[in-house]
Each structure stands twice: as structure tokens, then as C-alpha cells.
Scaffold this active site. Structure first.
Site, PDB file in Angstrom:
ATOM      1  N   LYS A  24       0.773  -1.095   0.115  1.00  0.00           N
ATOM      2  CA  LYS A  24       0.025  -0.052  -0.179  1.00  0.00           C
ATOM      3  C   LYS A  24       0.895   1.295  -0.171  1.00  0.00           C
ATOM      4  O   LYS A  24       0.934   2.017   0.754  1.00  0.00           O
ATOM      5  CB  LYS A  24      -1.036  -0.162   1.194  1.00  0.00           C
ATOM      6  CG  LYS A  24      -1.826  -1.336   1.103  1.00  0.00           C
ATOM      7  CD  LYS A  24      -2.998  -1.169   2.055  1.00  0.00           C
ATOM      8  CE  LYS A  24      -4.013  -2.392   1.947  1.00  0.00           C
ATOM      9  NZ  LYS A  24      -3.341  -3.571   2.356  1.00  0.00           N
TER      10      LYS A  24
HETATM   11  P1  OMP Z   1      -7.820 -11.839   6.125  1.00  0.00           P
HETATM   12  O1  OMP Z   1      -8.949 -10.911   6.393  1.00  0.00           O
HETATM   13  O2  OMP Z   1      -7.165 -12.502   7.041  1.00  0.00           O
HETATM   14  O3  OMP Z   1      -8.423 -12.552   4.946  1.00  0.00           O
HETATM   15  O4  OMP Z   1      -6.751 -10.801   5.431  1.00  0.00           O
HETATM   16  C1  OMP Z   1      -7.073  -9.780   4.455  1.00  0.00           C
HETATM   17  C2  OMP Z   1      -5.846  -9.304   3.607  1.00  0.00           C
HETATM   18  O5  OMP Z   1      -6.241  -8.349   2.703  1.00  0.00           O
HETATM   19  C3  OMP Z   1      -5.048  -8.539   4.797  1.00  0.00           C
HETATM   20  O6  OMP Z   1      -3.713  -8.635   4.301  1.00  0.00           O
HETATM   21  C4  OMP Z   1      -5.552  -7.062   4.376  1.00  0.00           C
HETATM   22  O7  OMP Z   1      -4.366  -6.319   4.783  1.00  0.00           O
HETATM   23  C5  OMP Z   1      -5.675  -7.215   3.011  1.00  0.00           C
HETATM   24  N1  OMP Z   1      -6.765  -6.114   2.668  1.00  0.00           N
HETATM   25  C6  OMP Z   1      -8.023  -6.149   3.340  1.00  0.00           C
HETATM   26  O8  OMP Z   1      -8.315  -6.646   4.143  1.00  0.00           O
HETATM   27  N2  OMP Z   1      -8.904  -5.071   2.892  1.00  0.00           N
HETATM   28  C7  OMP Z   1      -8.734  -4.268   1.785  1.00  0.00           C
HETATM   29  O9  OMP Z   1      -9.719  -3.510   1.523  1.00  0.00           O
HETATM   30  C8  OMP Z   1      -7.439  -4.268   0.974  1.00  0.00           C
HETATM   31  C9  OMP Z   1      -6.619  -5.359   1.554  1.00  0.00           C
HETATM   32  C10 OMP Z   1      -5.628  -5.557   0.636  1.00  0.00           C
HETATM   33  O10 OMP Z   1      -5.011  -4.411   0.024  1.00  0.00           O
HETATM   34  O11 OMP Z   1      -4.961  -6.486   0.290  1.00  0.00           O
END
Ligand code: OMP
Length: 271
Positions: free
Chosen positions: A93
Site C-alpha cells: 500500500k
Molecule cells: P484476512 O481478513 O485475514 O483474509 O486478510 C485480508 C488481507 O487483505 C490483509 O492482508 C489485509 O491487509 C488485506 N486487505 C483487506 O483486508 N482489505 C482491503 O480492502 C485491502 C486489502 C489488501 O489490499 O490486500
């Protein structure tokens, strides 16, 4: 990796699964803590067990850089382990004034050879375009994120009733194409994914938020899939922490396989 190559992997594996690598020393199985590099050992086993079902891996850089210099070394070793035909996403990011973005791009695309990086759009064109100048590399721009804070700015409407995330989608399509620009669209946004798809019919979306955040895979496919799939659906905690015991690798494999089987059905339904 090109868009055509990515789609071909999706077809070959009947999967649009991105496995998120968010390794946390406080959550990985305790028996790994005596290893010389516990995070590496954890990620290695997760990759080995899930590679059959994944078309992408997304190491979240925060979980590595929090460990200092050793974390960066671990990240490099983990990235090298990922099979070459699997798309890699540096979830960093980033985004800054042009000459700084250029060096972020060099760091992740040249020093570390990631296929793509997540970028924040807030600083505008000159903060994003340096990442788009690298051949066969991708920007994944935050459009509509999965978290509650997305309400604070992304859904604010201008005087014509257009939410900010829509302006991001429209403006950024002047900078990149579906061949080098994807968007982050949270799985928790349900039918809004359909609105994003209308504005970006050909682009791939990175969709985090299934699993631990409760987003629905079938809704994501219903509203988001296009003729080349156009989706990379990420699950991190739901896969990598499926078990906190010695069987964590097998448990992760099982979760990844369950998602892939669901994806296969959705690809047959919508493609
Ligand atoms: P889990 O919720 O454990 O599946 O993780 C979600 C992953 O996606 C994490 O690494 C967050 O940082 C990332 N993420 C989001 O959860 N929401 C977003 O809107 C964007 C991201 C991202 O850019 O990957």
C-alpha cells in the site's frame, strides 16, 4: 506476468484464489518458534501445501517489516519459494511523490521481483504512474476497501452524487490499462462490486475480505466476474490459521482446496 498468462493459470487450475501470507509470530503454531526462522518455516509449509490451488500469493509486507532487517530477509526468501507461474502481490500500500514512488517500484519490482504491488491513490497521478512504467508489472490500486473505515472517505459523494471511489476508478483508467492496472475491491461490499464492475469492465479486481472478514465468495463472483474471470479473491487468516497446531499445513491445504472447489463451480457458472 501478463493478463493473458494470469487468465490461463486461472483456467488451468480452475481457481482464482489468492493466498494471503500474513504471518504473525503470536499466531503461528508454537512448535515453530524454536526454528531458526519461524516465519520462513511457516510460510514455506503454507506455500507447499496450497500451491496446487492458488493462482496468486499476497505477502502482506507489514508482517515482515515489523521484524526489522531479518523480516526483509525472510520476505525475500519466501518470495523466492513461490512457484514462477504463480502471480505475486506485494501488499505494501505504497504511493508518494513521483521520485519516491519510483524507488518504491524499484524496491518491489526489481530488488524483490514481485509481479504487482498495492498502491494508495490518494496522492494522485504522479504518485501512481512511476509504478506503471515497469514492463509486465502491475499496480493494484485501492478503490473500495473491505474495512469499516472505507465509509470515511471512499463513499463520500461529490456535488453530483458521485462517490469518491468512482472518481478513483474513472481517473486512474487514464493512467493505466487492464494490462497493468487492477483494483482492490473488498468482498464485504456485496452488490457494490457490481457498480465497480460497470465502471471497470475489463480490469482484474483483487478482492480481500472472504473468510475472516465474512465476505461471500458467491456474491463476489455473481457481481464481479467478467469474461476473463477478472477476480483474484484473497483469504489470509481463514487459510493460514485454519489450525494453530502441528497440522497447520494440512489444515491450510484443506481450506484452500475448499475455496478452489467452490471457485471451480463459479467459473463454470459465470465464464
Ligand atoms: P484476512 O481478513 O485475514 O483474509 O486478510 C485480508 C488481507 O487483505 C490483509 O492482508 C489485509 O491487509 C488485506 N486487505 C483487506 O483486508 N482489505 C482491503 O480492502 C485491502 C486489502 C489488501 O489490499 O490486500
Amino acid at each position: 506476468m501478463t493478463r493473458a498468462e494470469l487468465f490461463s493459470q486461472i483456467q488451468k487450475k480452475s481457481s482464482f484464489l489468492c493466498v494471503g501470507l500474513d504471518p504473525d509470530l503470536e499466531k503461528i503454531p508454537a512448535h515453530l518458534l524454536s526454528e531458526p526462522d519461524p516465519i520462513f518455516s511457516f510460510c514455506k509449509q503454507i506455500i507447499e501445501e496450497t500451491a496446487d490451488f492458488a493462482v496468486a500469493y499476497k505477502p502482506n509486507i507489514a508482517f515482515f517489516e515489523a521484524l526489522g532487517a531479518k523480516g526483509w530477509e525472510t520476505l525475500a526468501k519466501v518470495t523466492e519459494l513461490i512457484p514462477k507461474d504463480i502471480f505475486t502481490i506485494a501488499d505494501a500500500k505504497r504511493g508518494d511523490i513521483g521520485n519516491t514512488s519510483k524507488l518504491y517500484a524499484k524496491a518491489f519490482f526489481e530488488s524483490m521481483n514481485f509481479d504487482s504491488i498495492t498502491v494508495a491513490p490518494y496522492m494522485g497521478k504522479d504518485s501512481v504512474t512511476p509504478f506503471l512504467e515497469f514492463e509486465n508489472k502491475w499496480v493494484i490500486l485501492l478503490a473500495l476497501t473491505s474495512n469499516i473505515g472505507s465509509l470515511d472517505f471512499q463513499l463520500i459523494e461529490d456535488q453530483n452524487g458521485k462517490p469518491l471511489y468512482q472518481s478513483v476508478l474513472e481517473k486512474s483508467q487514464e493512467w493505466g490499462s487492464p494490462e497493468n492496472l487492477m483494483y482492490v475491491v473488498g468482498a464485504t461490499r456485496g452488490e457494490l462490486i457490481g457498480e465497480v464492475r460497470k465502471l471497470a469492465p475489463d480490469h482484474f479486481f483483487l478482492v480481500p475480505g472472504v473468510g475472516a472478514q465474512g465476505g461471500s465468495l458467491s456474491e463476489v463472483a455473481k457481481y464481479g466476474m467478467n469474461s476473463t474471470c477478472g477476480l483474484l479473491v484473497n483469504s489470509s487468516r481463514g487459510i493460514i490459521y485454519a489450525s494453530g497446531e502441528k497440522d497447520f499445513g494440512k489444515a491450510a491445504r484443506k481450506e484452500a482446496q475448499m475455496l478452489q472447489e467452490e471457485m471451480k463451480v463459479l467459473l463454470e457458472k459465470y465464464l
